[in-house]
Each structure stands twice: as structure tokens, then as C-alpha cells.
Design an enzyme around this catalytic site. Structure first.
Site, PDB file in Angstrom:
ATOM      1  N   ASP A 182       0.827  -1.206   0.000  1.00  0.00           N
ATOM      2  CA  ASP A 182       0.000   0.000   0.000  1.00  0.00           C
ATOM      3  C   ASP A 182       0.866   1.264   0.000  1.00  0.00           C
ATOM      4  O   ASP A 182       1.797   1.377   0.794  1.00  0.00           O
ATOM      5  CB  ASP A 182      -0.869  -0.061   1.275  1.00  0.00           C
ATOM      6  CG  ASP A 182      -1.953   0.988   1.335  1.00  0.00           C
ATOM      7  OD1 ASP A 182      -2.424   1.415   0.264  1.00  0.00           O
ATOM      8  OD2 ASP A 182      -2.344   1.353   2.461  1.00  0.00           O
ATOM      9  N   GLU A 203      -2.481   6.394  -8.428  1.00  0.00           N
ATOM     10  CA  GLU A 203      -3.439   7.317  -7.795  1.00  0.00           C
ATOM     11  C   GLU A 203      -3.386   8.667  -8.475  1.00  0.00           C
ATOM     12  O   GLU A 203      -2.319   9.215  -8.734  1.00  0.00           O
ATOM     13  CB  GLU A 203      -3.158   7.467  -6.292  1.00  0.00           C
ATOM     14  CG  GLU A 203      -4.104   8.457  -5.610  1.00  0.00           C
ATOM     15  CD  GLU A 203      -4.147   8.350  -4.083  1.00  0.00           C
ATOM     16  OE1 GLU A 203      -3.702   7.332  -3.540  1.00  0.00           O
ATOM     17  OE2 GLU A 203      -4.635   9.314  -3.455  1.00  0.00           O
ATOM     18  N   GLY A 245      -9.104   5.792   2.251  1.00  0.00           N
ATOM     19  CA  GLY A 245      -9.764   6.564   3.305  1.00  0.00           C
ATOM     20  C   GLY A 245     -11.212   6.151   3.461  1.00  0.00           C
ATOM     21  O   GLY A 245     -12.087   6.973   3.698  1.00  0.00           O
ATOM     22  N   SER A 288     -12.583   4.489   5.809  1.00  0.00           N
ATOM     23  CA  SER A 288     -13.063   4.407   7.191  1.00  0.00           C
ATOM     24  C   SER A 288     -13.898   5.628   7.537  1.00  0.00           C
ATOM     25  O   SER A 288     -13.641   6.727   7.058  1.00  0.00           O
ATOM     26  CB  SER A 288     -11.876   4.345   8.167  1.00  0.00           C
ATOM     27  OG  SER A 288     -11.294   3.066   8.159  1.00  0.00           O
TER      28      SER A 288
HETATM   29 ZN    ZN Z   1      -4.516   5.078   1.372  1.00  0.00          ZN
END
Ligand code: ZN
Length: 286
Positions: free
Chosen positions: A80, A132, A209, A211
Site C-alpha cells: 500500500d 493514484e 480513506g 473508514s
Molecule cells: Zn490510502
């Protein structure tokens, strides 16, 4: 069984659901996450951030691979937020079956160049790469990196980015942040933007993100083209909240007494995410 990240995400992409990528930072979390995925018959990505890997050390990787091999569901081991070409080589050598190169804080051209270099390395050994584009936020000091302000992903840029880099999946910014949101901040996802991006690119999309966002929005995102959702804070909060409760009893000493209730509490939170993402039962598609 141990599987490549791409094999798992392609099935999610074709069947409109999201696979959870749970960040683990120790062996107990890892075991618990695999157990709940087996109980839910759900495919899984075990995500490990470089900060987490420096804590577990890469000596744990052979054990994680063995655990994945023995699992009754498809499991990929995902690196990650890799940030450099050196880290990509390290991840490949350590036995990850999926990698991310996050150049999202760089100018577009530099992000393209770095991501393309990662793709060249990973594809040479049959691994897929997540890139990303756009920057998600960061809400608290313990959270992974993010920008002070979210820069939403522009669909046309996403198309160009994928063409120029050859990435296999793309993390996008549509309104999430790393960490737990402060009480005054109400996250809101731009689901129309998600639909636009998905229509334009037609590859698996990733939400970081994940969560602490409203369940309804996350659940909808999973049906609209997000195929991997990163969950770190929520399972760690569940794990350590229970551990604090158990450790209030100062007579306890054995890890085997203290840790199992914490693992169980984390599994309850993880099960909720698996259901929310539509991943329960989907291991039968493999
Ligand atoms: Zn992340």
C-alpha cells in the site's frame, strides 16, 4: 489461495462489487482478517503500508504468504502507498502479489513518469499496479498521508493517466480522507463524479480513506464502480478499543488471554465492511 491483486479486482470490476483491502500491522490482525474473510466466503486484499511493514518487518512475509496459500478464499497481499522505484523492487522481492505506486502528491507529468517506472517493474514479473490521481484528505496525526484539501480526480486526466502509464487499477479522489473525521467534518462523496470516471476509464477503481464514512455512500460507491476499498482506521479502532477494555483487568498477562477478544471485535467490524461492499459470498466466483 494466494492470488494476484489483478485477478481479484477484475472479478470485482465485472460483477460490480468492492473487495476490502484491510491494513494489518501485526500477525493477530492478519489472522483475524483472513478468518473473517473465510467465514464470509469473501475475496480479500491484505494491505501493508511501508510504515506497517517497517513495524512487522518483511521477515513476516513468508508467514503471510503461507496463511494466504492455506486460505479457502482468494487472498492477495498488497503493498500500500509505495512511493519510490526502490520500494517497488523491495515489494516484488518480499513476495507481495499486488503493488501501489502513489505519486498523487506530484505534478501530473512526474506522477506519470514514476507510475510508469513502477508498472515496468511490476509487469515484468506478472504483478499489477495501482496508481493514484487526485489527492484525498488527511484528518488526524496518526492517519496516512493526504493533502490539507482534497483535489478531486478529473475524468479526462484519469483517461490520459491510464493511457500513459498502463496502470491496472486507479485510486481516485471523490471526497474521502485518510483517518477518522473530526466531529465538525461531514464527509460527502461525489457519486456523480465516480460514475463519470468509471464510464470514461472502464478499469477497477479504488477508494482510499474508506473508514468512518456514511455506510450508505460507501455501499453505493461499491455498486457504482469502486472495486477496492481501503479500510485501516476502523478495524484498528475496533481492535484496540477492545484491547484497552480487556487490559483494564491488571491481573491478565498472557497474550492468548488478552488478544483473542480484540481479534473478535475487529472481525465484527470487518464483517460489517465485507457485507457493505457486497463482497460476502463472492469467493464462489473464482
Ligand atoms: Zn490510502
Amino acid at each position: 489461495m494466494l492470488t494476484s491483486g489483478d485477478a481479484i479486482l477484475q472479478v470485482a470490476h465485472e460483477n460490480s462489487f468492492a473487495v476490502p483491502a484491510f491494513n494489518i500491522s501485526d500477525w493477530n490482525m492478519c489472522r483475524g482478517i483472513v478468518e473473517i474473510s473465510e467465514e464470509k466466503n469473501a475475496p480479500l486484499l491484505i494491505a501493508i503500508h511501508p510504515d506497517e511493514l517497517s513495524h512487522t518487518t518483511d521477515a513476516l512475509m513468508p508467514a503471510i504468504r503461507e496463511l494466504a496459500h492455506r486460505a479457502s478464499v482468494p487472498v492477495a497481499i498488497h503493498f500500500d502507498h509505495g512511493a519510490t522505484v526502490d520500494q517497488m523492487v523491495w515489494a516484488v522481492q518480499s513476495g507481495f502479489t499486488s503493488v501501489m505506486l502513489d505519486g498523487s502528491m506530484l505534478p501530473f507529468d512526474e506522477n506519470v513518469a514514476l507510475t510508469k517506472a513502477a508498472v515496468d517493474i511490476a509487469h515484468a514479473v506478472g504483478l499489477s499496479v495501482e496508481g493514484e490521481l487526485g489527492t484525498i484528505g488527511k484528518t488526524d496525526a496518526e492517519a496516512e498521508d493526504g493533502a490539507a484539501e482534497i483535489i478531486y480526480t478529473v475524468p479526462e486526466d484519469a483517461v490520459r493517466f491510464i493511457e500513459l502509464t498502463g496502470v491496472d487499477s486507479l485510486a481516485i479522489a471523490i471526497g474521502t480522507s485518510h483517518g477518522i473525521y473530526p466531529s465538525w467534518m461531514k464527509p460527502e462523496l461525489k457519486l456523480d463524479l465516480l460514475k463519470e470516471i468509471k464510464a470514461a476509464v472502464n478499469i477497477p477503481l479504488v477508494l482510499h480513506g474508506g473508514s468512518n464514512n456514511p455506510d450508505s455512500e460507501i455501499g453505493e460507491a461499491a455498486t457504482l464502480g469502486v472495486n477496492k476499498i481501503n479500510i485501516s482506521s476502523d478495524i484498528k479502532v475496533a481492535y484496540h478499543t477492545k484491547m484497552r477494555e480487556v487490559m483494564a483487568d491488571a491481573s491478565l498477562r498472557e497474550p492468548n488471554t488478552i488478544q483473542p477478544p480484540a481479534i473478535e471485535a475487529m472481525k465484527v467490524e470487518a464483517a460489517h465492511k465485507i457485507d457493505l461492499f457486497g463482497a460476502a459470498g463472492k469467493a464462489s466466483l473464482f
